[in-house]
Design a protein around this motif. Structure first.
Motif: not given
Length: 379
Positions: A212-218
């Protein structure tokens, strides 16, 4: 009988009462997932959406994979709608690693351009890595590069497969970007006076945990093939260091670092690299979302390095250029990016001056890419 009727009446009353209580209870809303949440902004501010650039521009980072047979008149018509003066097709030899096939593709592309749109399209060549590691590979590559430039290629594009596991030598080992067997190629580019547009690595977040901390998760969820492990193939910093090494040891060769070297979100770091490598230029392909969320910092960077930043887009989707024009030219606030999985945040315009826009759009490219038609652009 009376007792039975009384019992039935009471039972029905209890049931109706329970239903009434249930219907009046508030419905429990299921929480929205990040992928579904897409609010419409209620902010009311001036908007200046743009469909074409203020000045004619050179896109130094484009890919057209069917250029030998492509209808270039139709392509130029789309370019005109954007005010694109010159498109640089970086995929001159296509994706093949077969030498003869690559040469045929490049030759066909250059012939199509020369016949139909010689002023509007430039083509870069590529390396063929088949046989890399064999004793004659370096000499063969240098000879091929010279022939390609003589044929009309304006520069050399290095795909990101170099450094990743996609390019291996004759023993099956990963070929580092800084492999000594490539050194004659970088030197020859300097001698020929052509730039090397090089793409190394990927977004640093692709190496980070997918949480959930990764900006590129999506993006990683929708494009799982982009996820990298800590050593896949090596850490990000190590891979980028290989690239920086060739900049350092080839000061007479001009390098265009694709995607701002993957430091558009850390312009202080990129500033230090611009100082360390005066032969390094950068282009803004696929990173406009990073610039659009830090307009004041980005504008200062463009002011400082106005002579070394070039316009690039990467994928050929004409409708997406509007975001670039709006970030670069206007001072609009809080407008959306065109791909949520790249940027769920909003953009702000940098409002660059005409002088800097002209350098970004065409003057810097004309300075380092040989043989482009300057008459297409204002002074």
């Amino acid at each position: 009988m009376k007792k039975a009727l009384l019992f039935l009446s009471v039972s029905i009353g209890i049931s109706l009462s329970a239903c009434a209580q249930q219907s009046s209870a508030p419905l429990t809303e299921q929480p929205l997932g990040f992928e579904e949440y897409d609010p419409i902004s209620t902010l009311k501010v001036e908007e200046h959406p743009l469909k074409k650039a203020k000045f004619p521009f050179i896109d130094v980072h484009n890919h057209q994979y069917q250029m030998p047979s492509q209808d270039l008149k139709a392509l130029v018509k789309e370019m005109d709608a954007l005010n694109m003066g010159i498109m640089v097709n970086l995929s001159g030899r296509g994706w093949t690693q077969e030498w003869a096939e690559g040469t045929a593709t490049l030759k066909g592309s250059l012939e199509n351009v020369a016949k139909n749109e010689p002023k509007r399209i430039a083509v870069f060549t590529n390396l063929q890595f088949k046989g890399f590691g064999e004793k004659d590979w370096s000499a063969k590559a240098v000879k091929q590069l010279e022939e390609d430039v003589k044929m009309g290629a304006k520069g050399l594009k290095i795909y990101k497969s170099l450094g990743f596991a996609g390019i291996k030598d004759d023993k099956g080992n990963r070929v580092p970007v800084s492999d000594a067997r490539l050194q004659p190629v970088w030197q020859k580019c300097g001698e020929l006076g052509i730039p090397v547009l090089i793409h190394t690595a990927d977004v640093p977040s692709f190496w980070d945990p997918m949480d959930r901390y990764n900006e590129r998760w999506l993006e990683l969820k929708t494009h799982p093939g982009r996820k990298r492990g800590p050593n896949d193939p090596i850490p990000f910093d190590s891979l980028i260091a290989e690239q920086h090494h060739i900049f350092k040891v080839n000061p007479k060769t001009t390098f265009i670092n694709a995607h701002m070297g993957w430091y558009p979100n850390n312009l202080k770091k990129l500033d230090s690299l611009m100082i360390a490598f005066p032969n390094m230029y950068v282009e803004i392909g696929a990173v406009i979302a990073e610039l659009g969320r830090q307009p004041r910092t980005a504008k200062k960077f463009f002011d400082k390095y106005q002579d070394r930043v070039l316009f690039g887009k990467d994928s050929w989707v004409p409708a997406e250029y509007a975001t670039y024009f709006r970030v670069l030219e206007t001072e609009d606030e809080y407008f959306p990016y065109h791909k949520k999985y790249h940027a769920f945040w909003r953009m702000y315009g940098m409002g660059l001056s005409d002088e800097i826009l002209k350098k970004l759009y065409y003057k810097n490219a004309l300075k380092i890419i040989p043989g482009l038609d300057k008459s297409l652009f204002p002074n």
